[in-house]
Design an enzyme around this catalytic site. Sequence first.
Site, PDB file in Angstrom:
ATOM      1  N   ASP A  45      -2.538  60.340 -50.842  1.00 15.27           N
ATOM      2  CA  ASP A  45      -3.507  59.741 -50.462  1.00 15.27           C
ATOM      3  C   ASP A  45      -4.326  58.139 -51.618  1.00 15.27           C
ATOM      4  OD1 ASP A  45      -4.344  57.597 -48.695  1.00 15.27           O
ATOM      5  OD2 ASP A  45      -5.466  59.077 -47.600  1.00 15.27           O
TER       6      ASP A  45
HETATM    7  C1  BGC Z   1      -4.950  55.772 -45.980  1.00 16.98           C
HETATM    8  C2  BGC Z   1      -3.679  56.399 -46.024  1.00 16.98           C
HETATM    9  C3  BGC Z   1      -2.490  54.729 -45.758  1.00 16.98           C
HETATM   10  C4  BGC Z   1      -3.311  54.726 -47.343  1.00 16.98           C
HETATM   11  C5  BGC Z   1      -2.252  53.025 -48.028  1.00 16.98           C
HETATM   12  C6  BGC Z   1      -5.622  54.835 -47.407  1.00 16.98           C
HETATM   13  O1  BGC Z   1      -6.556  54.949 -47.322  1.00 16.98           O
HETATM   14  O2  BGC Z   1      -5.809  57.315 -46.043  1.00 16.98           O
HETATM   15  O3  BGC Z   1      -2.903  57.004 -44.381  1.00 16.98           O
HETATM   16  O4  BGC Z   1      -0.798  55.248 -45.835  1.00 16.98           O
HETATM   17  O5  BGC Z   1      -4.103  53.843 -47.700  1.00 16.98           O
HETATM   18  O6  BGC Z   1      -3.031  52.175 -47.389  1.00 16.98           O
END
Ligand code: BGC
Length: 844
Positions: free
Chosen positions: A262
């Site tokens: 993530d």
């Molecule tokens: C989220 C993800 C997301 C990523 C990119 C993160 O903060 O938890 O679900 O895909 O950001 O935006």
Amino acid sequence: MKGSNRKYLFHFCSCLSAALLLTCLGAAVQPAIAQAPQPITPPMEQKIDAMINKLTLKQKINLLGGGEGMATQSEPSIGLPALRMSDGPVGVRSWGPSTAYAAGIGLAASWDTALAKKVGVGLGEDARARGVSVLLGPAVDIYRLPLNGRNFEYFGEDPYLASQIAVGYIDGLQSQGVSATIKHFAANNSEYDRGEVNSVVDERTLREIYLPTFEAAVKQAHVGAVMDSYNLVNGEHSTQNKFLNIQVLRKDWGFRGIVMSDWGGAHDAIAVANGGLDLEMPSGKYMNAATLIPVVQDGQVSVATIDEKVRHILQTAMSFGFFDGDQTNLSIPRFNQQGNQITLDAAEEGPVLLKNAGHLLPLNRRAVHSIAVLGPDAYPPQPSGGGSANIDGFAPVSFMTGLSDSLYPGIKIYWNAGIKTPEDIFSGTSWCTDRSCKTKGIVRTEYLQATGAKLASVTDAEVSSFDASGDDISSGFKRVEWVGYYLPKTSGAYRVVAAANPGEHFKLLVNDRQVLEVPGQTNLRGPKAIPVKLVAGKPVKIQLVYWPSTTEKIAGLGVIAENQLLDPDAIKLAKMADVAVVSVGFSPRTEGEGRDRSYKLPFGQQKLIRAIAAANPHTIVVLTAGGSIATQDWLSHVPAFLQTWYGGQDAGIALTKILFGDVNPSGKLPMSWEKKLTDNPTYKNYYEKPGTKDVKYAEGIFLGYRYYDKSSVKPLFPFGFGLSYTRFTFSNLTVSPKIGSPAGPITVSFDVKNVGARAGADVAQLYVGNPSATVPRPVKELKGFSRVSLAPGESRHITLPLNQRSLAYWDTVVHNWKVDPGKFIVYVGDSSENVPLQQSFTVQ
Ligand code: BGC
């Protein structure tokens, strides 16, 4: 068309004007065909080996961190393009406007795997129109407590239902040549302190509840990528969790695609490199050449480990054909009409009718002449919750607009938001700097973090930065104080409303007396309102002391007279109209990523429902929320209640059709709805144990209906429940064979009949219990379902298969699935509490 020819043609075309370019592309450059991922064959493996052998260590490591603009790094020497990503899961949101589909929880509430697949196809087309190779969805963490700010993205409490929806979604998406990314792996079931919280989950619970959806995505849908979550699982961050990334994903499930972090979820170069992470996003903060080359050279990370990561990236790229064609398909319109039909379907199938006393719904078009549409969620539209899943879509239709532009001419629609939002109160409060009230404003003083020394004071017009990114408080400040005077115009009951970023510490003082302190460890977002009695013309001193914990300045302060909280016009309109629709719930500001939400409806909304219900007996409460909410204070006062989740861009059109019966509601809860929050089995173990970062999943496998089934505590609305405008009966259950083998298959069949006067759809649910098991097992668990649309009087014979896995539990001795011979019971019906058909069989 293979890479080199395609590139040549592209160069040729690129010299032309945009219009000509399109013609030219249409004539010659073919986008990659939309095809499901291909299995990796031995010749592909050889090609990949050859590519890896061609790369230097530095080139390989460069591929392990994200590149510019939400993409992977390209490597021209082996023809690997940068793989563009986009956030999902409810729309392709990162590259300009795009279709907003119904939220994940609403999709799960449809129990319609074919719809999930259609949504996947729609997303795939939207992705291809934008050159996106990897969509960051679906998001499938299990629903434990309604407070989780991201429940709206997920597929509910049951791993079987979530798996089926996820497989449909991924199949559809990947059929368009776009890799899905199943996230967030694993046990990312709350937003509070999400980067540090340690989910403590025993082996059996992980395997039976929290991992099956990921497992189905890997084994059944061949998902191209997995995103490791922010949290720790059993003491190790997911991004470096060898058990999850290596043992479970690779060894047990045979996953061959990409494991990415993530965003910012990696914490340690050697640990993530050896812990099974392939791709650090959004960039290689740890997995970069400067950091990894030395540790490879001194043997802490092996070259074989680096090669494996590159292999996973190349395998996904090759399996999806990313080497072979242009991912951008300009022949697909960005504004995708087909996507719009799908979003309407999803918006129609997701809403769950929870109460319909006296058959108030559907509304009779001839008898209803006016509707008062009230409440903060009626307008503007709320197509999705907040955070990285937030998407508005094209021309999203609010409930108010949907009703007012409806197909029902002659019906008057009155609209009023009905209530002041906290933001309205903060920005609408007029402050004085001193008791004499000669100068307007409220004085803000900031104190330095290091020394506590007072910095210069300034005068603000208002304190209304609640939930807005701030600019003038750096993390260097220790605390911020606002002191102002409020001059009431009338005597009576008022509320002082204060808010800050959840998890932040603030105090409220009225006339130098502390009336509220929210300690830094509090978990919930949402403002607090303190009742005070004020006297006309007598200024009251109000002070907010705030300890920001981030660079965001998120605080709000305001005062409102109790009798101004609800707009008196809303009550008048409710009285005038034949029917009142009260649209309450959350919004991207109050429910979304990064924070948890309140269980109670946001500030003032319960009061609004009660006031409207008192003014109009035909009050329909329409909820926008990612899960359950507190209903005790108002539900018995209203005849009708509809949960719409976040319905995507067409939610307003769908609502109108449901209210007037053009669409018969068919959504069924994908989670149990507790009578009160404390009834939820996770309640005591949702937040970190004080003094630790640990959240112990003490309820184990007994989550949701698995708990209520065995407990004397019963839910308000059970899992799988949802009303219809017609009625269904179940009959003729047969289970065969009656004496089976642990390997199955067992075939279950039965009839469902529509015995009402309208066409409608029901979800036949098949649960299995194993009372003779040698370990504690739930009374029953969902193992099959089928959504059936039936005309009045029509019946359908349904056959559902059970396999070995349907009968098994996770055995912690042999670390594998196991079926205990003995008695099994099949339950069939249309909620976890309504299972009129039951029959047992034996496994020998
Ligand atoms: C989220 C993800 C997301 C990523 C990119 C993160 O903060 O938890 O679900 O895909 O950001 O935006």
